[in-house]
Design an enzyme around this catalytic site. Structure first.
Site, PDB file in Angstrom:
ATOM      1  N   HIS A 261      23.854  12.736  14.990  1.00 48.61           N
ATOM      2  CA  HIS A 261      24.541  13.763  15.782  1.00 48.61           C
ATOM      3  C   HIS A 261      25.238  13.141  17.005  1.00 48.61           C
ATOM      4  O   HIS A 261      26.447  13.311  17.193  1.00 48.61           O
ATOM      5  CB  HIS A 261      23.520  14.825  16.226  1.00 48.61           C
ATOM      6  CG  HIS A 261      24.096  15.937  17.042  1.00 48.61           C
ATOM      7  ND1 HIS A 261      24.415  17.167  16.509  1.00 48.61           N
ATOM      8  CD2 HIS A 261      24.413  16.020  18.359  1.00 48.61           C
ATOM      9  CE1 HIS A 261      24.899  17.943  17.456  1.00 48.61           C
ATOM     10  NE2 HIS A 261      24.909  17.277  18.592  1.00 48.61           N
ATOM     11  N   GLU A 262      24.474  12.406  17.789  1.00 50.28           N
ATOM     12  CA  GLU A 262      25.070  11.796  18.987  1.00 50.28           C
ATOM     13  C   GLU A 262      26.110  10.754  18.583  1.00 50.28           C
ATOM     14  O   GLU A 262      27.129  10.594  19.257  1.00 50.28           O
ATOM     15  CB  GLU A 262      23.993  11.176  19.891  1.00 50.28           C
ATOM     16  CG  GLU A 262      22.950  12.163  20.423  1.00 50.28           C
ATOM     17  CD  GLU A 262      23.514  13.424  21.085  1.00 50.28           C
ATOM     18  OE1 GLU A 262      24.605  13.346  21.676  1.00 50.28           O
ATOM     19  OE2 GLU A 262      22.862  14.497  20.978  1.00 50.28           O
ATOM     20  N   HIS A 265      29.328  12.576  18.190  1.00 50.61           N
ATOM     21  CA  HIS A 265      29.957  12.832  19.499  1.00 50.61           C
ATOM     22  C   HIS A 265      30.624  11.549  20.013  1.00 50.61           C
ATOM     23  O   HIS A 265      31.740  11.568  20.527  1.00 50.61           O
ATOM     24  CB  HIS A 265      28.891  13.241  20.529  1.00 50.61           C
ATOM     25  CG  HIS A 265      28.481  14.687  20.463  1.00 50.61           C
ATOM     26  ND1 HIS A 265      29.380  15.721  20.561  1.00 50.61           N
ATOM     27  CD2 HIS A 265      27.246  15.267  20.351  1.00 50.61           C
ATOM     28  CE1 HIS A 265      28.718  16.891  20.497  1.00 50.61           C
ATOM     29  NE2 HIS A 265      27.432  16.644  20.371  1.00 50.61           N
ATOM     30  N   GLU A 291      31.418  19.497  19.377  1.00 50.45           N
ATOM     31  CA  GLU A 291      30.244  19.768  18.547  1.00 50.45           C
ATOM     32  C   GLU A 291      30.600  19.711  17.059  1.00 50.45           C
ATOM     33  O   GLU A 291      29.748  19.380  16.228  1.00 50.45           O
ATOM     34  CB  GLU A 291      29.660  21.129  18.946  1.00 50.45           C
ATOM     35  CG  GLU A 291      28.266  21.402  18.439  1.00 50.45           C
ATOM     36  CD  GLU A 291      27.157  20.529  19.054  1.00 50.45           C
ATOM     37  OE1 GLU A 291      27.417  19.794  20.031  1.00 50.45           O
ATOM     38  OE2 GLU A 291      26.030  20.582  18.531  1.00 50.45           O
TER      39      GLU A 291
HETATM   40 CO    CO Z   1      25.850  18.115  20.337  1.00 49.82          CO
END
Ligand code: CO
Length: 500
Positions: A261-262, A265, A291
């Protein structure tokens, strides 16, 4: 004074130097700072944000922006940059200093009260502070201005142009489609996932996480990973983008999907044009689009069978004892369990959106004044029963679970769901545009997907607003149907339900 585009760029560079320096201090605060450093650090951060605010809101900034707005020699991208900066300048001038100071004081008191209330499971400790924040936010809506609903003013700060009207329509569809789908799945036999909670050595988990980031082509020469209690991504320029992760030795999922997830980003931040440092065209467009990048990697890629066909043997290599009897298909089922639960941050891909809708509906009701503070916990619990069919056991596991409100973060939650829906829509387009994408993922070849994201999304920064960007990339505005199709294609077979 000089009113050239060059002067504008110099000013924005200077502001970014200050803001990113503050970001380094913020990163250090979460990752390395000893506890006793907290008070001075808060002071340092507040000094820097004061200097930055003063510089940005100076009358000279206004004069410069006005002159450039009339400058016909600017190209389209330059004009878009000036326009975007003028908009933030106008917004920041709407806040009187007393209001900013009162808000800052109230949020720090509210945070203390929230922390105490959550630990003692006593909403009444937090309620008066939350009420103060709501009153301030109502005032803020007036300061910022709005056309239809006061809450629109708050939404607009996180997702440019988003309104209650649009969200109500979107979320009505989400409820109409996902409530029965989740109930249908909940009635099925649950897939086995207890093995994810065996003991998994910290160092080995860390090493595997680094492998995954490298495979995604996160650039370690323009970033690094550390450990923090809440995983996050922060950026000091496109060439220095930090990620953090969290490792739980009895829950393998935490590290793996926070890492991916990170990482998602971070790929966005690393994909912004380095030469556009400080300019709107060098910054991420919105929280929802940000996101979408993390969730696409986390879910569409990182929770797919194709991805694990490549990576599961590596994971088994790290943990042969724990995983030797588990096939990749069983692993895939375990990492995609759908189960209504109380806590937003550990929710699955489907039930997650109810956590968001509930917060959105309650925030909106508090701001418009149709819900009283004393009725908030009961309203919270009622919605959990209605949408997810579960009885909230305590306010600590209910209305008090998130930190956001104590920070004054209203209008923010919706961007999490928007991110998932954008992710599904973008990924559906990527599948059309990149022939054989799934086969590539199965081989761990992720460069075509990354290149597609770079070309279509990352490189533009704030050049287009979220809506325009979505239309440019996919030919249409955000539509829930893409997420729904993705969800049905994925979860119905996982639970042996016919997708008619
Ligand atoms: Co996030």
């Amino acid at each position: 004074m000089e009113t050239s585009y060059k002067a504008y760029k110099a000013l924005l560079n200077k502001l970014s130097d200050i803001n990113y320096s503050a970001a380094v201090l913020g990163w250090d605060q979460e990752v390395y700072m000893p506890t006793k450093g907290a008070d001075r650090r808060a002071q340092q951060l507040s000094t820097l944000s004061g200097i930055s605010h003063e510089l940005f809101t100076a009358e000279t900034t206004g004069t410069l922006l006005e002159a450039l707005a009339k400058d016909a020699s600017l190209n389209e991208e330059e004009q878009a940059n000036v326009k975007e900066t003028a908009r933030s300048y106008k917004d920041s001038k709407k806040y009187p200093t007393e209001f900013v100071m009162l808000m800052s004081r109230t949020t720090s008191e509210a945070f203390q009260a929230w922390d105490k209330a959550r630990k003692s499971n006593d909403f009444s400790v937090f309620a008066p502070f939350l009420q103060k924040l709501i009153d301030l936010k109502k005032h803020e809506c007036k300061l910022l201005g709005y056309t239809e609903h006061p809450y629109d003013a708050l939404l607009d700060q996180f997702e440019r142009g988003m309104t209650c009207k649009q969200l109500d329509t979107l979320f009505d569809e989400v409820k109409r489609e996902l409530v029965p789908l989740v109930k249908q799945i909940a009635a099925c036999k649950q897939n086995e996932h207890a093995f994810l909670h065996l003991h998994f050595d910290k160092q080995k988990q860390w090493d595997f996480g680094i492998d995954l980031l490298k495979q995604m082509q996160y650039d370690f020469e323009s970033g690094r990973q550390d450990v923090s209690s809440h995983p996050f991504t922060t950026s000091f320029s496109a060439e220095d983008v930090r990620v953090t992760t969290r490792i739980n030795e009895t829950d393998l999922s935490e590290m793996i999907w926070s890492c991916i997830h990170e990482g998602g980003h971070a790929l966005y931040e690393q994909g912004l044009k380095a030469d556009n440092y400080g300019l709107p065209s060098g910054e991420a467009v919105s929280l929802g689009i940000h996101e979408s990048q993390s969730r696409m990697w986390e879910n569409q890629v990182g929770r797919s069978l194709a991805y694990w066909k490549k990576n599961y043997p590596t994971l088994q290599g790290y943990f042969p004892e724990q995983l030797k009897t588990i096939s990749v298909e069983d692993f895939y089922k375990a990492i995609n369990v759908v189960q209504p639960s109380f806590i937003r941050t550990s929710a699955d891909e489907l039930t997650y959106h109810f956590h968001i809708i509930i917060r959105y509906e309650l925030e909106k009701a508090l701001i418009e004044g149709s819900l009283e503070m004393k009725d908030l916990p009961a309203a919270w619990n009622k919605k959990y029963k209605e949408y997810l069919g579960i009885d909230v056991p305590s306010d600590a596991m209910g209305v008090l679970q998130d930190i956001h409100w104590s920070h004054g973060g209203f209008g923010y939650f919706a961007t999490y769901s928007l991110g998932s829906f954008y992710a599904a829509q973008f990924f559906a387009q990527a599948q059309k545009d990149i022939p054989g994408l799934e086969a590539q993922i199965e081989k761990g070849e992720l460069s075509n997907l990354l290149q597609w994201l770079r070309t279509n999304i990352h490189q533009h920064g704030k050049r287009y607003n979220p809506n325009e960007l979505c239309k440019r990339v996919t030919g249409e505005e955000l539509r829930f149907s893409h997420f729904l199709a993705y969800a049905k294609n994925k979860f119905l077979p996982l639970y042996g339900i016919d997708n008619k």
